[in-house]
Structures are given as structure tokens and as C-alpha cells.
Design an enzyme around this catalytic site. Sequence first.
Site, PDB file in Angstrom:
ATOM      1  N   GLY A 107       0.827  -1.210   0.000  1.00 22.41           N
ATOM      2  CA  GLY A 107       0.000   0.000   0.000  1.00 22.41           C
ATOM      3  C   GLY A 107       0.857   1.255   0.000  1.00 22.41           C
ATOM      4  NE  ARG A 135      -4.758  -1.932   2.381  1.00 23.79           N
ATOM      5  CZ  ARG A 135      -3.570  -1.671   2.929  1.00 23.79           C
ATOM      6  NH1 ARG A 135      -2.515  -2.382   2.565  1.00 23.79           N
ATOM      7  NH2 ARG A 135      -3.453  -0.722   3.829  1.00 23.79           N
ATOM      8  CB  SER A 187      -3.858   8.257   6.056  1.00 19.13           C
ATOM      9  OG  SER A 187      -3.062   7.643   5.062  1.00 19.13           O
ATOM     10  CD  GLN A 189      -0.170   3.594   3.190  1.00 18.29           C
ATOM     11  OE1 GLN A 189      -1.329   3.517   2.753  1.00 18.29           O
ATOM     12  NE2 GLN A 189       0.529   2.522   3.508  1.00 18.29           N
ATOM     13  CG  ASP A 335       1.039  -0.408  10.784  1.00 17.63           C
ATOM     14  OD1 ASP A 335      -0.126  -0.361  10.351  1.00 17.63           O
ATOM     15  OD2 ASP A 335       2.009   0.066  10.173  1.00 17.63           O
ATOM     16  NE  ARG A 366      -3.129  -5.574   9.869  1.00 20.24           N
ATOM     17  CZ  ARG A 366      -2.153  -4.748   9.493  1.00 20.24           C
ATOM     18  NH1 ARG A 366      -2.037  -3.559  10.045  1.00 20.24           N
ATOM     19  NH2 ARG A 366      -1.287  -5.128   8.576  1.00 20.24           N
ATOM     20  NE  ARG A 413       2.111  -3.872  10.389  1.00 17.90           N
ATOM     21  CZ  ARG A 413       3.437  -3.790  10.240  1.00 17.90           C
ATOM     22  NH1 ARG A 413       4.234  -4.489  10.997  1.00 17.90           N
ATOM     23  NH2 ARG A 413       3.957  -2.984   9.325  1.00 17.90           N
TER      24      ARG A 413
HETATM   25  C1  S3P Z   1       2.376   3.613   6.450  1.00 21.90           C
HETATM   26  C2  S3P Z   1       1.279   4.259   6.970  1.00 21.90           C
HETATM   27  C3  S3P Z   1       0.165   3.567   7.650  1.00 21.90           C
HETATM   28  C4  S3P Z   1       0.556   2.166   8.066  1.00 21.90           C
HETATM   29  C5  S3P Z   1       1.271   1.426   6.974  1.00 21.90           C
HETATM   30  C6  S3P Z   1       2.533   2.145   6.549  1.00 21.90           C
HETATM   31  C7  S3P Z   1       3.416   4.402   5.773  1.00 21.90           C
HETATM   32  O1  S3P Z   1      -0.934   3.469   6.746  1.00 21.90           O
HETATM   33  O2  S3P Z   1      -0.583   1.461   8.468  1.00 21.90           O
HETATM   34  O3  S3P Z   1       1.625   0.128   7.416  1.00 21.90           O
HETATM   35  O4  S3P Z   1       4.527   3.883   5.526  1.00 21.90           O
HETATM   36  O5  S3P Z   1       3.161   5.568   5.479  1.00 21.90           O
HETATM   37  P1  S3P Z   1      -2.037   4.655   6.622  1.00 21.90           P
HETATM   38  O6  S3P Z   1      -1.385   5.826   6.029  1.00 21.90           O
HETATM   39  O7  S3P Z   1      -3.103   4.067   5.742  1.00 21.90           O
HETATM   40  O8  S3P Z   1      -2.519   4.904   8.022  1.00 21.90           O
END
Ligand code: S3P
Length: 456
Positions: A107, A135, A187, A189, A335, A366, A413
Site C-alpha cells: 500500500g 484496498r 494517514s 500514506q 500497525d 484486522r 501483522r
Molecule cells: C504507512 C502508513 C500507515 C501504516 C502502513 C505504513 C506508511 O498506513 O498502516 O503500514 O509507511 O506511510 P495509513 O497511512 O493508511 O494509516
Amino acid sequence: MDFEFIYAKIFVMYNITPSSGIKAELNIPADKSISHRAVFLSALCPQKTKIYPFLSSDDTEATLDCMKRLGVSCYRDSSSQDNLYVQGKSLYFPKEGEAKLFAGESGTTIRILTGLLVGQKFSSHFSASTYLSRRPMSRIINPLSEMKANISGNRKTIQGKENIYPPLMIEPVPQLVGKEHKNKIASAQVKSALLLAGLYAKGQTIVEEPHKSRDHTEKMLKNFGADIKINNTTITLTPGNKLRPPKEIFIPSDFSSAAFFIVLGLILKNSQITIKNVNLNSTRCGLLKVLKRMNADITIKNQKNAVEPYGDLVVKSSKLKPTIVEPEEIPAMIDEVPILCVAAAFANGRTQIKGVKELTVKETDRVNSMLVNLGKAGVGIAKKYYGQDDLKIEINGSRNYKGGEFESYGDHRTAMSMVIFALTAKGPSSIDDLRCINKSFPEFMKIVEKIKKDED
Ligand code: S3P
């Protein structure tokens, strides 16, 4: 001490027997989130950057494969596979024709890299494997589109939720424009995709979050010389500064991977586990705070700072107490909720973990995977909707559980959390499939086997 493979259909069934106590000093692999970001930013500079140690896992390999397809050379040191060198390009990758990219199950790769691709002068087709193709991507597509990016994807309804899913098509646009984003969910990401797109935009990009999510992108952009200002939950990026990589980027061990052994050390009797050089960024280690509230015996030693703070953690067996986790605590431990559920199962009394709706759109749901698995072992666990539309997990802990036949649901996880649970249960357990662990922590079972062997 019996680990035994049972080859069943296409799965490798893993049997695990309880452990009687562990004394160990562990080295955990490099942080996954920082590994991805180090490559993304190094790729944007025409210099060579050394990244060490770089995490080798399915997700980070997906990022390297995308880089190769974009013409960025990433190679390992023959003397140490842990050293990665990135010979970057520039803000604009000199690619001709459409880029065909594949994110696997990562992701972070698809969501953050899309933020870079929307500013490029070529088209990209970004596909993904089974779980990632289910997703949601609207969370990046909508705000990037407000910056005038041109992204489309597969609009459909999955389990009653209409959204846009991979594959994504990204077309070049004449000019991205900066925007002020008020994100509804915390988030990292999404935030990172917007900030990276902001490097290509006309005007400032401002991202405001409801709660602070992990801030590795901001820290790294600053270290590369970007004009970025951080005011609590609001980040302002002004484009124009030339990015310059540091000569080397050191990556501490992943707190999210260490978390499994932190909880193991706490809930297993007669144990002391030291974990070296763990990333201690406060936007990542919310679990430490919660565990301390639960009476966990954890000491931090040898604290250092190399853009990111890190240090050694010494964990000792502890009699855990229940706690209430509030929604605003979740982003800094997003996480770690599955392994917190395992810790809560061993705390005498009722723990509540509020604000866990985001967990339903991870590699698997989860909340469901932990409910089913811990439920099978006899843990009193339930989910409850509350407030406007949020979700909480309630766990009634005690110390005695039988084992169970657990399922990973293809989620690393969930799988690792259930291995830790199995090590502390009173009877034998099995898990259907552990290959998903390679997503973030390929050495996990080797470490488990080693510490169990040392105990014999
Ligand atoms: C991550 C951000 C989180 C986390 C993922 C890694 C990242 O996701 O759950 O395992 O590296 O930016 P979200 O941005 O969807 O919260």
C-alpha cells in the site's frame, strides 16, 4: 521444542508449542516506512545515495521494482546486502512511453509513489496483487485530483463500500496546483502522497491532519533540503528548493516489527528481551506509552539521533493491567493494534481500544482477524460500534488460554501476533500460512525459532 511443517494443499501449516521463558538480545530489520521513503526521495536527486541498512522484504522489493521500471538504478553492495545505493535522476524521471508498474501488496508503494507520478510527464499504469486490489484508493485520488492530477481507477463496490481500487491510470497534466487539504483521516500514506505531489505544484501545499500520523516523510524532506514547515498537525510545503540527498541515510530497526518481541517479553514468564537500535520516533511508538500504562517493565537505553531517534529497549516479564486506549492514540500505533490485542488478552480485566475503524481497511480487516483468532483460543473479545460511526475492541483478559488453529488472512501483522500468542498459550497451536510475513519481516520465524532453541 517442535516446529513442524505440514504441507497442506498450497499452504504450509505451521505448528507452534508454548515457550517457558526467553532471554535474548535481538537485532530487528530496518524500518519499512523509512526504507520506502529513502528510495523515493533519493530517486529525485541526480546524486548517488547510500541507504543502510535497507529493509529487504516483499513490500520494499516492490518499491525497488517500480524504481527500476522508472529508470532509477538501485543496487546492493557486494560486501553487504544491507547497503542499498540509489543513483537518482531528477524531479522529472526521463522516461518515455507508459510506465507499467506493479505494487504487489504494498500500500505504501502504490499510495505514496502515485504522489510522485502525478507530476511526471509520462503516463503510468499502476497495478497491484489480490489484497491490495481490494484496498481503497479514493483517499489519495480525491485530494490529488483537487491539485489537478489526472488519476482514474477501478470504481466498484467491495463489501458494501463503493470506492476506487487499483489498477490506477495516471496521465500527465500541464501543471499541478498547490492546495490546502484538511484530511478527515490521519494517514501518513495520504499525507506523503500530497506532500510529494506538492514538489511539482505551483504554490504551497498544506496538509492538516485530525491527529498526527507518522512523520518520516516530513523529516526526510527536511533532511533533503525541501522548504517544509511543521506546526503540530499542519505541514506546509513550498516547492522550489533543489533537493540534495545526504551522503548516507541510516535506518533504525522497525518499531512495528520490534513490537511483537516487546509484547512477547512482557507476557511470557521468566523473560528478558533486549532489542537493539529501535526507531523511537514518537509518531510511531504510541504502543510504548500504552504498555507502560499497563504496568509494562520497559527501559530505553543508549538513545541516539540520526534524523530519526533510536535506542535499545529492555523488556522484562510484567503483570499487565487493563487500560482504555483513546482514538487520538491510535495513529501513533496504527500497525500495533493486533499485537496490543494479544497483550490485552494477558492483562487481568477489561481493556478497551477505541477508534479502530481504520483497521478494517488494512491488508485484511484486522478487527475481524483478531476477533476470530483470539476468540478461537478462548479470549473474551468483542467489537462494538459507538459514537457517529466508530469502532472499538473490548478484551477481557486473563492469563490462561488453550492454543488454537489460527488463520493469517494473508495479513503479516495478524500472523505474527498469533505466533506470539501461540508461544504463550498453554497448549499447542497451528497457523495456516506464514508466507505473508515476508511483506515486512522475512526473518521473523527464524528469530522465533532461534530464541526457542536457545531456551531448550
Ligand atoms: C504507512 C502508513 C500507515 C501504516 C502502513 C505504513 C506508511 O498506513 O498502516 O503500514 O509507511 O506511510 P495509513 O497511512 O493508511 O494509516
